[in-house]
Scaffold this active site. Structure first.
Site, PDB file in Angstrom:
ATOM      1  N   ASP A  11       0.817  -1.424  -0.024  1.00 55.82           N
ATOM      2  CA  ASP A  11       0.023   0.045  -0.025  1.00 55.82           C
ATOM      3  C   ASP A  11       1.028   1.192  -0.071  1.00 55.82           C
ATOM      4  O   ASP A  11       2.221   1.069   0.089  1.00 55.82           O
ATOM      5  CB  ASP A  11      -0.956  -0.133   1.293  1.00 55.82           C
ATOM      6  CG  ASP A  11      -1.746   1.200   1.230  1.00 55.82           C
ATOM      7  OD1 ASP A  11      -2.343   1.640  -0.033  1.00 55.82           O
ATOM      8  OD2 ASP A  11      -2.126   1.893   2.404  1.00 55.82           O
ATOM      9  N   SER A  12       0.318   2.157   0.039  1.00 55.95           N
ATOM     10  CA  SER A  12       1.014   3.664  -0.255  1.00 55.95           C
ATOM     11  C   SER A  12       1.567   3.850   1.325  1.00 55.95           C
ATOM     12  O   SER A  12       2.515   4.790   1.551  1.00 55.95           O
ATOM     13  CB  SER A  12       0.245   4.922  -0.622  1.00 55.95           C
ATOM     14  OG  SER A  12      -1.023   4.846   0.156  1.00 55.95           O
ATOM     15  N   TYR A  43      -1.216   8.314  -2.674  1.00 55.46           N
ATOM     16  CA  TYR A  43      -1.171   7.926  -3.939  1.00 55.46           C
ATOM     17  C   TYR A  43      -2.332   8.778  -4.584  1.00 55.46           C
ATOM     18  O   TYR A  43      -2.606   9.051  -5.795  1.00 55.46           O
ATOM     19  CB  TYR A  43      -1.358   6.367  -4.086  1.00 55.46           C
ATOM     20  CG  TYR A  43       0.085   5.555  -3.993  1.00 55.46           C
ATOM     21  CD1 TYR A  43       1.082   6.177  -3.756  1.00 55.46           C
ATOM     22  CD2 TYR A  43      -0.099   4.289  -4.399  1.00 55.46           C
ATOM     23  CE1 TYR A  43       2.361   5.539  -3.346  1.00 55.46           C
ATOM     24  CE2 TYR A  43       1.081   3.569  -4.513  1.00 55.46           C
ATOM     25  CZ  TYR A  43       2.341   4.202  -3.879  1.00 55.46           C
ATOM     26  OH  TYR A  43       3.411   3.407  -3.655  1.00 55.46           O
ATOM     27  N   GLY A  44      -3.400   8.988  -3.611  1.00 55.26           N
ATOM     28  CA  GLY A  44      -4.597   9.358  -4.093  1.00 55.26           C
ATOM     29  C   GLY A  44      -4.927  10.548  -4.864  1.00 55.26           C
ATOM     30  O   GLY A  44      -5.808  11.123  -5.242  1.00 55.26           O
ATOM     31  N   CYS A  74      -4.627  -1.362  -1.932  1.00 54.90           N
ATOM     32  CA  CYS A  74      -4.567  -0.226  -2.135  1.00 54.90           C
ATOM     33  C   CYS A  74      -5.655   0.182  -3.205  1.00 54.90           C
ATOM     34  O   CYS A  74      -5.357  -0.393  -4.387  1.00 54.90           O
ATOM     35  CB  CYS A  74      -3.149   0.459  -2.433  1.00 54.90           C
ATOM     36  SG  CYS A  74      -3.316   2.117  -3.094  1.00 54.90           S
ATOM     37  N   THR A  76      -6.409   2.741  -4.880  1.00 54.01           N
ATOM     38  CA  THR A  76      -5.765   3.601  -5.964  1.00 54.01           C
ATOM     39  C   THR A  76      -5.230   2.810  -6.874  1.00 54.01           C
ATOM     40  O   THR A  76      -5.312   2.951  -8.104  1.00 54.01           O
ATOM     41  CB  THR A  76      -5.051   4.941  -5.327  1.00 54.01           C
ATOM     42  OG1 THR A  76      -5.799   5.396  -4.088  1.00 54.01           O
ATOM     43  CG2 THR A  76      -4.694   6.052  -6.171  1.00 54.01           C
ATOM     44  N   GLU A 153      -2.947   8.385   8.585  1.00 54.45           N
ATOM     45  CA  GLU A 153      -1.571   8.036   8.658  1.00 54.45           C
ATOM     46  C   GLU A 153      -1.155   9.140   9.878  1.00 54.45           C
ATOM     47  O   GLU A 153      -0.140   8.551  10.671  1.00 54.45           O
ATOM     48  CB  GLU A 153      -0.784   8.945   7.200  1.00 54.45           C
ATOM     49  CG  GLU A 153      -1.018   8.030   6.186  1.00 54.45           C
ATOM     50  CD  GLU A 153      -0.126   7.030   6.097  1.00 54.45           C
ATOM     51  OE1 GLU A 153       1.022   6.884   6.370  1.00 54.45           O
ATOM     52  OE2 GLU A 153      -0.658   5.929   5.395  1.00 54.45           O
ATOM     53  N   CYS A 185     -11.062   2.623   0.310  1.00 54.66           N
ATOM     54  CA  CYS A 185      -9.788   3.107   0.310  1.00 54.66           C
ATOM     55  C   CYS A 185      -9.387   2.245   1.606  1.00 54.66           C
ATOM     56  O   CYS A 185     -10.052   1.944   2.672  1.00 54.66           O
ATOM     57  CB  CYS A 185      -9.668   4.499   0.796  1.00 54.66           C
ATOM     58  SG  CYS A 185      -7.780   4.951   1.312  1.00 54.66           S
ATOM     59  N   THR A 186      -8.224   1.579   1.648  1.00 53.75           N
ATOM     60  CA  THR A 186      -7.765   0.476   2.700  1.00 53.75           C
ATOM     61  C   THR A 186      -7.461   1.299   3.966  1.00 53.75           C
ATOM     62  O   THR A 186      -7.353   0.957   5.073  1.00 53.75           O
ATOM     63  CB  THR A 186      -6.700  -0.204   2.294  1.00 53.75           C
ATOM     64  OG1 THR A 186      -5.526   0.594   1.758  1.00 53.75           O
ATOM     65  CG2 THR A 186      -7.050  -1.334   1.363  1.00 53.75           C
ATOM     66  N   HIS A 187      -7.164   2.773   3.992  1.00 50.48           N
ATOM     67  CA  HIS A 187      -7.307   3.396   5.062  1.00 50.48           C
ATOM     68  C   HIS A 187      -8.524   3.586   5.894  1.00 50.48           C
ATOM     69  O   HIS A 187      -8.619   3.727   6.991  1.00 50.48           O
ATOM     70  CB  HIS A 187      -6.655   4.864   4.800  1.00 50.48           C
ATOM     71  CG  HIS A 187      -5.045   4.982   4.707  1.00 50.48           C
ATOM     72  ND1 HIS A 187      -4.587   4.304   3.439  1.00 50.48           N
ATOM     73  CD2 HIS A 187      -4.284   5.662   5.318  1.00 50.48           C
ATOM     74  CE1 HIS A 187      -3.213   4.658   3.405  1.00 50.48           C
ATOM     75  NE2 HIS A 187      -3.134   5.425   4.312  1.00 50.48           N
TER      76      HIS A 187
HETATM   77  N1  DGL Z   1      -4.876   3.243   0.808  1.00 51.20           N
HETATM   78  C1  DGL Z   1      -4.873   3.532  -0.199  1.00 51.20           C
HETATM   79  C2  DGL Z   1      -6.189   3.270  -1.152  1.00 51.20           C
HETATM   80  O1  DGL Z   1      -6.710   2.482  -0.821  1.00 51.20           O
HETATM   81  C3  DGL Z   1      -3.979   4.835  -0.623  1.00 51.20           C
HETATM   82  C4  DGL Z   1      -4.386   6.162   0.043  1.00 51.20           C
HETATM   83  C5  DGL Z   1      -3.336   7.156  -0.589  1.00 51.20           C
HETATM   84  O2  DGL Z   1      -2.336   6.970  -0.500  1.00 51.20           O
HETATM   85  O3  DGL Z   1      -4.095   8.163  -1.178  1.00 51.20           O
HETATM   86  O4  DGL Z   1      -6.724   3.871  -1.924  1.00 51.20           O
END
Ligand code: DGL
Length: 279
Positions: A11-12, A43-44, A74, A76, A153, A185-187
């Site tokens: 992931d990012s 990354y988004g 991720c 994205t 984060e 989004c995995t976050h």
């Molecule tokens: N956790 C990631 C996702 O699922 C990326 C979030 C990011 O880096 O912007 O999109």
């Protein structure tokens, strides 16, 4: 039979740990190598071309650890680069979008599904395409929530600022009458209780991390790739910038010590790869 090699997950940053958490719960015998690209998160906010290049580098980094499968944890990266990854590496590659799509279609009662994700994920329209390909008359309401990633984060998983931000992003979705919301989004599963409190219990929250781990189990089982060893799976964590903060928030997320988190230099890796190709 079986395959003792680890599953590679990238992931990012921190977010992919929500997928690791579910893999550990469902497949406790599996070893895992995790890479979080903390030097380049988020990354988004980046273009598809840049995210694609990063995703390929992240996967090459995992392949060095002889992984038997790669999970792009991720959304994205999954929404812009999954086909590229599938074609480029000799192991199964899983994304995090399709499992959530199937679960959302099963969950909705009023055929009105909300999707939240990074700006890049929402802009691709991947969720709308996949949802409507499987059910023509489904209504999809999407919303980018770019501030959720830095909040996670930072480890701000609750509190006034996080709740206020959630209310601003989610209010328009509430007005649209969604009964199911994909956490795209995995976050975002780390903000689940804040999101649940905002909507109340009537909403079905689709956690792609949970759904993805079920798909991983199916692939391992149907290909005879489960780890035959019954004890001591290894969990290794790598990041591309200083490990201390990742370690602290990661332990909060997984609820366990991560052991030592190693820093890798992707640029040096890529340079040595370039040199090897020249010789
Ligand atoms: N956790 C990631 C996702 O699922 C990326 C979030 C990011 O880096 O912007 O999109």
């Amino acid at each position: 039979m079986g395959d003792a090699r680890p599953i590679g997950v990238f992931d990012s940053g921190i977010g992919g740990l929500t997928v690791v958490r579910e893999i550990m719960a469902l497949l406790p015998n599996e070893s895992i190598v995790y890479f979080g690209d903390t030097a380049r998160v988020p990354y988004g906010t980046k273009s598809p071309e840049v995210v694609r290049a990063f995703a390929l580098q992240d996967t090459r980094c995992l392949m060095k650890h002889d992984v038997k499968m790669v999970v792009a944890a991720c959304h994205t990266a999954s929404s812009v680069a999954l086909d590229d990854l599938k074609g480029a590496f000799p192991v199964p590659v899983h994304g995090v979008i399709e499992p959530g799509v199937r679960a959302a279609l099963e969950a909705t009662r009023n055929n009105t599904i909300g999707v939240i994700g990074t700006r890049a994920t929402i802009l691709t329209g991947t969720y709308e395409r996949k949802l409507t390909a499987l059910r023509k008359n489904v209504r999809v309401e999407s919303r980018a929530c770019p501030l959720f990633v830095p909040l996670v984060e930072e480890g701000w998983l609750d509190g006034d600022i996080t709740r206020g931000t959630a209310a601003i992003y989610l209010d328009p979705l509430k007005e649209k009458g969604i009964d199911t919301l994909i956490l795209g989004c995995t976050h975002y599963p780390l903000l689940k209780s804040v999101i649940r409190d905002f909507f109340g219990n009537g909403i079905r929250l689709i956690d792609s991390a949970e759904e993805t781990s079920k798909t991983i189990r199916e692939t391992l089982q149907s290909n005879g790739m489960e780890n035959p060893a019954r004890s001591d799976p290894e969990r290794l964590f790598f990041v591309s910038d200083i490990p201390a903060h990742f370690q602290q928030v990661g332990e909060q997320c997984l609820g366990m010590p991560l052991g030592s988190v190693h820093q890798v230099n992707l640029e040096m890796d890529e340079m040595s790869r370039g040199r090897n190709h020249e010789t």
